[in-house]
Design a protein around this motif. Structure first.
Motif, PDB file in Angstrom:
ATOM      1  N   THR A  92       0.823  -1.201   0.000  1.00 32.55           N
ATOM      2  CA  THR A  92       0.000   0.000   0.000  1.00 32.55           C
ATOM      3  C   THR A  92       0.859   1.253   0.000  1.00 32.55           C
ATOM      4  O   THR A  92       0.593   2.180  -0.750  1.00 32.55           O
ATOM      5  N   ALA A 119       2.380   5.531  -3.017  1.00 32.11           N
ATOM      6  CA  ALA A 119       1.144   4.911  -2.540  1.00 32.11           C
ATOM      7  C   ALA A 119       0.420   4.263  -3.705  1.00 32.11           C
ATOM      8  O   ALA A 119       0.360   4.825  -4.800  1.00 32.11           O
ATOM      9  N   TRP A 120      -0.117   3.083  -3.450  1.00 34.74           N
ATOM     10  CA  TRP A 120      -0.895   2.354  -4.448  1.00 34.74           C
ATOM     11  C   TRP A 120      -2.318   2.199  -3.949  1.00 34.74           C
ATOM     12  O   TRP A 120      -2.640   1.243  -3.246  1.00 34.74           O
ATOM     13  N   PRO A 121      -3.204   3.135  -4.317  1.00 36.94           N
ATOM     14  CA  PRO A 121      -4.610   2.958  -3.930  1.00 36.94           C
ATOM     15  C   PRO A 121      -5.229   1.796  -4.705  1.00 36.94           C
ATOM     16  O   PRO A 121      -4.743   1.416  -5.773  1.00 36.94           O
ATOM     17  N   ASP A 144      -7.998   1.748  -6.293  1.00 30.78           N
ATOM     18  CA  ASP A 144      -8.480   2.279  -7.567  1.00 30.78           C
ATOM     19  C   ASP A 144      -7.755   3.596  -7.819  1.00 30.78           C
ATOM     20  O   ASP A 144      -8.088   4.612  -7.207  1.00 30.78           O
ATOM     21  N   PRO A 145      -6.744   3.606  -8.697  1.00 26.48           N
ATOM     22  CA  PRO A 145      -5.950   4.817  -8.904  1.00 26.48           C
ATOM     23  C   PRO A 145      -6.763   6.027  -9.355  1.00 26.48           C
ATOM     24  O   PRO A 145      -6.382   7.154  -9.098  1.00 26.48           O
ATOM     25  N   PRO A 192      -8.426   9.077  -2.988  1.00 30.14           N
ATOM     26  CA  PRO A 192      -7.710   8.246  -2.010  1.00 30.14           C
ATOM     27  C   PRO A 192      -8.442   8.117  -0.673  1.00 30.14           C
ATOM     28  O   PRO A 192      -8.292   7.113   0.014  1.00 30.14           O
ATOM     29  N   ASP A 218     -10.481   4.928  -0.354  1.00 25.23           N
ATOM     30  CA  ASP A 218      -9.810   3.632  -0.270  1.00 25.23           C
ATOM     31  C   ASP A 218      -9.609   3.283   1.203  1.00 25.23           C
ATOM     32  O   ASP A 218      -8.887   3.983   1.908  1.00 25.23           O
ATOM     33  N   ARG A 269      -7.836   1.083   2.591  1.00 27.03           N
ATOM     34  CA  ARG A 269      -6.487   0.640   2.945  1.00 27.03           C
ATOM     35  C   ARG A 269      -5.563   1.804   3.282  1.00 27.03           C
ATOM     36  O   ARG A 269      -4.683   1.670   4.128  1.00 27.03           O
ATOM     37  N   LEU A 270      -5.717   2.936   2.597  1.00 26.06           N
ATOM     38  CA  LEU A 270      -4.770   4.041   2.764  1.00 26.06           C
ATOM     39  C   LEU A 270      -4.787   4.664   4.160  1.00 26.06           C
ATOM     40  O   LEU A 270      -3.720   4.904   4.726  1.00 26.06           O
ATOM     41  N   LEU A 296      -3.119  12.417  -0.774  1.00 21.90           N
ATOM     42  CA  LEU A 296      -2.721  11.504   0.293  1.00 21.90           C
ATOM     43  C   LEU A 296      -2.154  12.249   1.495  1.00 21.90           C
ATOM     44  O   LEU A 296      -2.066  11.702   2.589  1.00 21.90           O
TER      45      LEU A 296
END
Length: 178
Positions: A97, A109-111, A113-114, A118, A121, A123-124, A158
């Motif tokens: 993540t 950061a890898w959301p 759904d790019p 953010p 998401d 996870r973030l 982010l």
């Protein structure tokens, strides 16, 4: 056996082959009896109860860069992640993540759904909180994040998640002291 008394009483409960053997049945000896799915009821996606782990990028427990390839850098990022000394990864439910370079100046950061916001998401925020917790525990010292996915941290979408996790805005970026 005709009855299913050896099956778990609750969905998602695990019954090991050793437990079945103690009850006189082997999983391969069901003889056409009811089958058991040990993964029934398992979570299928991250939620607010997700578990985040902060690891050194070179830690053997981090599969990225060893058993798994690194994902492509996020849009706008000027560098790639790697198993470099001093770099960190934040895994949420086992998925990469966040990646923080040595010194903490840059975060990737890898959301999920790019293209989405953010903040949507789940996870973030969990990853940002785990990173802040590691910094507060003294594992990282003082961290000042200057860039997130190639954009200044203060204006990055982010950045707001890092601020909500406890990072403080400074002229250089977002800082968190141990």
């Amino acid at each position: 056996r005709e009855d299913a008394s050896y099956l778990p009483s609750r969905p998602g409960e695990y019954v090991s082959p050793r437990d079945l053997a103690a009850q006189g049945s082997q999983p391969w000896q069901n003889g056409g009896g009811p089958s058991y799915d040990p993964f029934a009821g398992r979570r299928t996606g991250p939620d607010r109860g997700s578990r985040a782990v902060v690891l050194a990028a070179a830690d053997p427990a981090n599969a990225y860069g060893a058993a798994l390839g690194w994902p492509e850098p996020p849009e706008g990022a000027s560098h790639k992640p790697g198993r470099k000394a001093g770099s960190l990864v934040v895994l949420v439910d086992g998925e990469l993540t966040l990646y923080m370079e040595r010194g903490g100046k840059t975060v990737l950061a890898w959301p999920a759904d790019p293209g989405a916001d953010p903040a949507d998401d789940p996870r973030l925020p969990v990853a940002a909180e785990a990173l802040a917790t590691a910094a507060r525990a003294g594992s990282l010292g003082t961290v000042t994040v200057e860039r997130v996915n190639g954009t200044p941290a203060l204006t990055s979408p982010l950045g707001a998640l890092l601020e909500s996790a406890g990072f403080v805005a400074t002229p250089r970026g977002l800082r968190l002291r141990a």
